[in-house]
Motif scaffolding. Structure first.
Motif, PDB file in Angstrom:
ATOM      1  N   VAL A  54     -33.769 -71.885 -29.864  1.00 45.25           N
ATOM      2  CA  VAL A  54     -35.046 -71.433 -30.420  1.00 45.25           C
ATOM      3  C   VAL A  54     -35.232 -69.938 -30.187  1.00 45.25           C
ATOM      4  O   VAL A  54     -35.857 -69.258 -30.991  1.00 45.25           O
ATOM      5  CB  VAL A  54     -36.229 -72.240 -29.840  1.00 45.25           C
ATOM      6  CG1 VAL A  54     -36.421 -71.970 -28.364  1.00 45.25           C
ATOM      7  CG2 VAL A  54     -37.505 -71.930 -30.603  1.00 45.25           C
ATOM      8  N   LEU A  55     -34.678 -69.405 -29.118  1.00 46.52           N
ATOM      9  CA  LEU A  55     -34.829 -67.986 -28.825  1.00 46.52           C
ATOM     10  C   LEU A  55     -33.981 -67.112 -29.734  1.00 46.52           C
ATOM     11  O   LEU A  55     -34.204 -65.909 -29.825  1.00 46.52           O
ATOM     12  CB  LEU A  55     -34.466 -67.710 -27.361  1.00 46.52           C
ATOM     13  CG  LEU A  55     -35.306 -68.457 -26.334  1.00 46.52           C
ATOM     14  CD1 LEU A  55     -34.776 -68.204 -24.932  1.00 46.52           C
ATOM     15  CD2 LEU A  55     -36.766 -68.066 -26.448  1.00 46.52           C
ATOM     16  N   ASP A  62     -39.813 -73.291 -39.348  1.00 41.85           N
ATOM     17  CA  ASP A  62     -41.204 -73.527 -39.748  1.00 41.85           C
ATOM     18  C   ASP A  62     -42.012 -73.852 -38.490  1.00 41.85           C
ATOM     19  O   ASP A  62     -41.457 -74.024 -37.403  1.00 41.85           O
ATOM     20  CB  ASP A  62     -41.302 -74.650 -40.790  1.00 41.85           C
ATOM     21  CG  ASP A  62     -40.810 -75.999 -40.280  1.00 41.85           C
ATOM     22  OD1 ASP A  62     -41.084 -76.346 -39.105  1.00 41.85           O
ATOM     23  OD2 ASP A  62     -40.167 -76.721 -41.061  1.00 41.85           O
ATOM     24  N   ASP A  63     -43.317 -73.924 -38.634  1.00 40.44           N
ATOM     25  CA  ASP A  63     -44.193 -74.097 -37.470  1.00 40.44           C
ATOM     26  C   ASP A  63     -43.880 -75.354 -36.663  1.00 40.44           C
ATOM     27  O   ASP A  63     -43.860 -75.324 -35.426  1.00 40.44           O
ATOM     28  CB  ASP A  63     -45.665 -74.115 -37.905  1.00 40.44           C
ATOM     29  CG  ASP A  63     -46.149 -72.750 -38.350  1.00 40.44           C
ATOM     30  OD1 ASP A  63     -45.421 -71.755 -38.139  1.00 40.44           O
ATOM     31  OD2 ASP A  63     -47.259 -72.674 -38.906  1.00 40.44           O
ATOM     32  N   LEU A  66     -40.499 -75.013 -34.861  1.00 44.23           N
ATOM     33  CA  LEU A  66     -40.670 -74.059 -33.773  1.00 44.23           C
ATOM     34  C   LEU A  66     -41.379 -74.712 -32.586  1.00 44.23           C
ATOM     35  O   LEU A  66     -40.934 -74.592 -31.446  1.00 44.23           O
ATOM     36  CB  LEU A  66     -41.468 -72.841 -34.249  1.00 44.23           C
ATOM     37  CG  LEU A  66     -41.783 -71.787 -33.193  1.00 44.23           C
ATOM     38  CD1 LEU A  66     -40.505 -71.150 -32.677  1.00 44.23           C
ATOM     39  CD2 LEU A  66     -42.716 -70.742 -33.760  1.00 44.23           C
ATOM     40  N   SER A  67     -42.448 -75.433 -32.857  1.00 54.66           N
ATOM     41  CA  SER A  67     -43.197 -76.112 -31.802  1.00 54.66           C
ATOM     42  C   SER A  67     -42.321 -77.136 -31.076  1.00 54.66           C
ATOM     43  O   SER A  67     -42.312 -77.196 -29.846  1.00 54.66           O
ATOM     44  CB  SER A  67     -44.434 -76.780 -32.396  1.00 54.66           C
ATOM     45  OG  SER A  67     -45.155 -77.430 -31.399  1.00 54.66           O
ATOM     46  N   ASN A  68     -41.568 -77.922 -31.841  1.00 53.80           N
ATOM     47  CA  ASN A  68     -40.690 -78.937 -31.243  1.00 53.80           C
ATOM     48  C   ASN A  68     -39.616 -78.308 -30.361  1.00 53.80           C
ATOM     49  O   ASN A  68     -39.363 -78.777 -29.246  1.00 53.80           O
ATOM     50  CB  ASN A  68     -40.029 -79.785 -32.327  1.00 53.80           C
ATOM     51  CG  ASN A  68     -41.004 -80.705 -33.019  1.00 53.80           C
ATOM     52  OD1 ASN A  68     -42.097 -80.974 -32.518  1.00 53.80           O
ATOM     53  ND2 ASN A  68     -40.628 -81.175 -34.190  1.00 53.80           N
ATOM     54  N   GLN A  69     -38.987 -77.244 -30.861  1.00 50.08           N
ATOM     55  CA  GLN A  69     -37.920 -76.614 -30.088  1.00 50.08           C
ATOM     56  C   GLN A  69     -38.457 -75.906 -28.843  1.00 50.08           C
ATOM     57  O   GLN A  69     -37.809 -75.885 -27.805  1.00 50.08           O
ATOM     58  CB  GLN A  69     -37.122 -75.649 -30.965  1.00 50.08           C
ATOM     59  CG  GLN A  69     -36.240 -76.402 -31.954  1.00 50.08           C
ATOM     60  CD  GLN A  69     -35.231 -75.501 -32.626  1.00 50.08           C
ATOM     61  OE1 GLN A  69     -34.856 -74.457 -32.107  1.00 50.08           O
ATOM     62  NE2 GLN A  69     -34.780 -75.901 -33.808  1.00 50.08           N
ATOM     63  N   VAL A  94     -44.213 -66.584 -29.923  1.00 46.11           N
ATOM     64  CA  VAL A  94     -43.154 -66.281 -30.886  1.00 46.11           C
ATOM     65  C   VAL A  94     -43.736 -66.043 -32.278  1.00 46.11           C
ATOM     66  O   VAL A  94     -43.297 -65.142 -32.995  1.00 46.11           O
ATOM     67  CB  VAL A  94     -42.102 -67.411 -30.882  1.00 46.11           C
ATOM     68  CG1 VAL A  94     -41.159 -67.296 -32.042  1.00 46.11           C
ATOM     69  CG2 VAL A  94     -41.336 -67.416 -29.571  1.00 46.11           C
ATOM     70  N   LYS A  95     -44.725 -66.855 -32.654  1.00 48.65           N
ATOM     71  CA  LYS A  95     -45.359 -66.675 -33.970  1.00 48.65           C
ATOM     72  C   LYS A  95     -46.045 -65.321 -34.081  1.00 48.65           C
ATOM     73  O   LYS A  95     -46.125 -64.750 -35.162  1.00 48.65           O
ATOM     74  CB  LYS A  95     -46.403 -67.770 -34.210  1.00 48.65           C
ATOM     75  CG  LYS A  95     -45.835 -69.119 -34.522  1.00 48.65           C
ATOM     76  CD  LYS A  95     -46.972 -70.111 -34.733  1.00 48.65           C
ATOM     77  CE  LYS A  95     -46.498 -71.518 -34.595  1.00 48.65           C
ATOM     78  NZ  LYS A  95     -47.592 -72.482 -34.667  1.00 48.65           N
TER      79      LYS A  95
END
Length: 150
Positions: A54-55, A62-63, A66-69, A94-95
């Motif tokens: 994720v980094l 997508d949102d 991103l949230s899951n990762q 991050v967003k």
């Protein structure tokens, strides 16, 4: 001398000279050990890339992904009930990142960017996660050396 060793190893004929036989066996053991070590290293680095991916690719997620990762990374960095980062806050950080120098930024480049712009206090979870991922290969090498010396 290495040419003779390689020729002896490549050949299927029995080795009559005891010294050549020892060299061939030693060479095979060294090569097998090196291959095994590299295989283990690549597997470990693949696991690190999966856990900390994720980094590296957050700009393309997508949102929901991103949230899951970010939550998965939080779980990866959890010991008991404590975690080094908050996954939900990391996703928000991050967003809200400013425009980065490139779309394909490495963890070290991201860490350097945050440091140079003095954004550590605005992005504390990202700052911690990037510092961890940037030190993992060093920590892994240190653990491997320690294990081989014991």
């Amino acid at each position: 001398m290495p040419i003779i060793i390689c020729t002896v190893i490549a050949s299927d004929e029995p080795i009559a000279d005891a010294m050549k036989r020892v060299k061939a066996i030693f060479f095979n053991v060294v090569v097998d050990t090196a291959i095994e070590s590299l295989t283990d290293k690549f597997e470990t680095l693949g696991e690190v890339r999966h856990g900390f991916g994720v980094l590296l690719n957050f700009q393309r997620l997508d949102d929901q992904a991103l949230s899951n990762q970010c939550d998965n990374l939080c779980m990866t960095l959890r010991t008991g009930n404590e975690s080094d980062i908050d996954g939900k806050e990391l996703a928000v950080e991050v967003k809200n990142l400013p425009n980065l120098p490139s779309d394909n930024i490495t963890a070290l480049e991201g860490l350097t960017f945050i440091h140079k712009k003095h954004l550590e206090d605005l992005y504390p979870n990202l700052w911690v996660a990037l510092r961890i991922v940037c030190t993992l290969p060093v920590m892994w090498q240190s653990q491997q050396r320690g294990a081989s010396q014991s």
